[in-house]
Design a protein around this motif. Structure first.
Motif, PDB file in Angstrom:
ATOM      1  N   GLY A  72       0.827  -1.210   0.000  1.00  0.00           N
ATOM      2  CA  GLY A  72       0.000   0.000   0.000  1.00  0.00           C
ATOM      3  C   GLY A  72       0.857   1.255   0.000  1.00  0.00           C
ATOM      4  N   LEU A  73       0.541   2.181   0.909  1.00  0.00           N
ATOM      5  CA  LEU A  73       1.299   3.437   1.005  1.00  0.00           C
ATOM      6  C   LEU A  73       2.566   3.270   1.839  1.00  0.00           C
ATOM      7  N   GLY A  74       2.796   2.063   2.359  1.00  0.00           N
ATOM      8  CA  GLY A  74       4.047   1.787   3.088  1.00  0.00           C
ATOM      9  C   GLY A  74       3.985   2.086   4.575  1.00  0.00           C
ATOM     10  N   GLY A  75       2.808   2.411   5.099  1.00  0.00           N
ATOM     11  CA  GLY A  75       2.712   2.722   6.535  1.00  0.00           C
ATOM     12  C   GLY A  75       3.203   1.575   7.417  1.00  0.00           C
ATOM     13  N   PRO A  76       2.637   0.359   7.254  1.00  0.00           N
ATOM     14  CA  PRO A  76       3.100  -0.757   8.085  1.00  0.00           C
ATOM     15  C   PRO A  76       4.590  -1.049   7.887  1.00  0.00           C
ATOM     16  N   ALA A  77       5.082  -0.923   6.661  1.00  0.00           N
ATOM     17  CA  ALA A  77       6.514  -1.185   6.392  1.00  0.00           C
ATOM     18  C   ALA A  77       7.386  -0.202   7.162  1.00  0.00           C
ATOM     19  N   ARG A  78       7.000   1.073   7.188  1.00  0.00           N
ATOM     20  CA  ARG A  78       7.790   2.076   7.914  1.00  0.00           C
ATOM     21  C   ARG A  78       7.760   1.806   9.417  1.00  0.00           C
ATOM     22  N   GLN A  79       6.575   1.458   9.927  1.00  0.00           N
ATOM     23  CA  GLN A  79       6.475   1.160  11.364  1.00  0.00           C
ATOM     24  C   GLN A  79       7.380  -0.009  11.730  1.00  0.00           C
ATOM     25  N   LEU A  80       7.361  -1.048  10.905  1.00  0.00           N
ATOM     26  CA  LEU A  80       8.170  -2.244  11.175  1.00  0.00           C
ATOM     27  C   LEU A  80       9.661  -1.911  11.130  1.00  0.00           C
ATOM     28  N   ALA A  81      10.067  -1.143  10.121  1.00  0.00           N
ATOM     29  CA  ALA A  81      11.482  -0.798   9.976  1.00  0.00           C
ATOM     30  C   ALA A  81      11.976  -0.027  11.199  1.00  0.00           C
ATOM     31  N   VAL A  82      11.154   0.911  11.674  1.00  0.00           N
ATOM     32  CA  VAL A  82      11.571   1.741  12.808  1.00  0.00           C
ATOM     33  C   VAL A  82      11.542   0.929  14.112  1.00  0.00           C
ATOM     34  N   CYS A  86      14.748  -3.241  11.005  1.00  0.00           N
ATOM     35  CA  CYS A  86      15.003  -4.118   9.856  1.00  0.00           C
ATOM     36  C   CYS A  86      14.811  -3.337   8.553  1.00  0.00           C
ATOM     37  N   ARG A  87      15.310  -3.930   7.487  1.00  0.00           N
ATOM     38  CA  ARG A  87      15.068  -3.379   6.158  1.00  0.00           C
ATOM     39  C   ARG A  87      13.780  -3.984   5.640  1.00  0.00           C
ATOM     40  N   VAL A  88      12.929  -3.179   5.039  1.00  0.00           N
ATOM     41  CA  VAL A  88      11.670  -3.719   4.521  1.00  0.00           C
ATOM     42  C   VAL A  88      11.555  -3.398   3.035  1.00  0.00           C
TER      43      VAL A  88
END
Ligand SMILES: C[S@@+](CC[C@H](N)C(=O)[O-])C[C@H]1O[C@@H](n2cnc3c(N)ncnc32)[C@H](O)[C@@H]1O
Length: 277
Positions: A72-82, A86-88
C-alpha cells in the motif's frame, strides 16, 4: 504485468491530498511524524494498533530483510522498519500507492530502510529464492484470486525457518454473500475473500507450517463501531484519514463494513506461518 481493475487503488493526486491534510493538522512534509502519517497510511481494519500487534508477532530483528506483500502506502513497512531496525521491501500493484509511499519515505527519512517496488504478489520473480528473513501481508489476500501462486511465491523467497504473518479479512461462511462496496473492492468481481479453512488449506498446500491463529473479529467489530461514532460526531471529514485514499465512495463503504461484521458475514484473523527449516 497482469491487468488489475481495482480503481480504488489508483485514485490520483493522493500525495497532494495528504499534504493538504497535514497542513490542516499543523504539520508539513518537512515536519511530520510516523504517528501523524498513520492516520492515512495504515490501510486496514484497526489501523496502527493492529500494525503494532503484528510487529510483536513477526519474528524478525535488527538487520533482517522483510518482505511486505501488498504494501500500500508503506505505513506498516515504515512502522516495522523503525520498531525492529530491519530493512523492509514492499511490493504493490498500485503505481499511485508506490509513488506516494516513496515520497512519504523521504518525508520521514526512511528511504534507505524501506523500499517500495511496483509489482504483483503472485509473481515475485525479481526476488531470489530463500532471500528474506520474514514476510507479512496485511489486507491483501482479499484481492488475490490465485492464492496458491501468491503463497507459493512467498514460500519460495523466504529463508527456511522464517515466518510469514497474514492479517486478513475472512468469510464467515462460503454461502453468505458480502455487502459491497468494501474498502478493497467495489463489487464481488474483484473480491476473493475465503474462509479460514480455505486459507489454511492454501497455506499448508504451499508448504507452510501453521503456528498460530488469532480471531480478531470482535476487535474489528468494536473498531468499526468506534470509527462510525467518531465520524458522526465530527462536523467535517477527518483532515487525514482513509477518506483521502478512497475518495467519495467511503460514504457507501462505511455502513457496509458495519453490516458485514454485525451480520456475521466477515471475520478478521491473523495467522502466523513458518517455512520449515
Ligand atoms: C487494503 S490495501 C492494504 C495496504 C497495506 N498492506 C496496509 O495495510 O496499509 C490492499 C493493497 O493490496 C494491493 N494489492 C492488491 N492485489 C495485489 C497484487 N496482486 N499484488 C500486489 N499488490 C496487490 C493494493 O494495491 C493495495 O495497496
Amino acid at each position: 504485468m497482469p491487468s488489475f481493475e481495482n480503481e480504488y487503488y489508483e485514485l490520483k493526486g493522493l500525495l497532494g491530498r495528504i499534504e493538504n491534510g497535514l497542513e490542516k493538522i499543523g504539520a508539513s512534509r518537512d515536519q511530520v511524524s510516523l504517528g501523524q502519517l498513520a492516520q492515512v497510511d495504515e490501510f486496514h481494519f484497526r489501523g496502527l494498533a493492529a500494525t503494532k500487534e503484528l510487529i510483536g508477532q513477526l519474528k524478525v530483528g535488527t538487520g533482517d530483510h522483510v518482505l511486505d506483500a501488498g504494501s500500500g502506502l508503506g505505513g506498516p513497512a515504515r512502522q516495522l522498519a523503525v520498531a525492529n531496525g530491519c530493512r523492509v521491501t514492499g511490493v504493490d500493484l498500485s503505481t499511485e500507492y508506490c509513488a506516494t509511499g516513496r515520497a512519504l519515505n523521504k518525508w520521514v527519512g526512511l528511504q534507505d530502510l524501506v523500499r517500495l517496488d511496483h509489482g504483483d504478489v503472485t509473481d515475485l520473480s525479481r526476488y531470489e529464492d530463500n532471500s528474506f528473513d520474514g514476510a507479512w501481508t496485511i489486507h491483501v489476500g482479499m484481492n488475490v484470486e490465485n492464492k496458491a501462486k501468491f503463497y507459493a511465491e512467498i514460500f519460495r523467497v523466504l529463508k527456511p525457518g522464517t515466518s510469514f504473518l497474514i492479517y486478513d479479512v475472512v468469510a464467515k461462511s462460503a454461502q453468505l454473500p458480502l455487502y459491497f462496496p468494501m474498502p478493497w473492492a467495489r463489487n464481488e468481481s474483484s473480491s476473493f475473500v475465503v474462509t479460514i479453512e480455505n486459507l489454511r488449506e492454501e497455506l499448508t498446500g504451499a508448504g507452510f507450517d501453521l503456528a498460530d491463529t488469532s480471531d480478531l473479529t470482535a476487535q474489528g467489530t468494536a473498531f468499526i463501531e468506534q470509527f462510525i461514532e467518531q465520524l458522526q460526531q465530527a462536523d467535517t471529514p477527518p483532515p487525514l484519514g482513509l477518506n483521502l485514499v478512497l475518495g467519495p465512495i467511503m460514504k457507501e463503504i462505511v455502513p457496509n463494513m458495519k453490516r458485514n461484521f454485525a451480520e456475521g458475514r466477515i471475520g478478521l484473523i491473523s495467522l502466523l506461518c513458518i517455512k520449515p527449516a
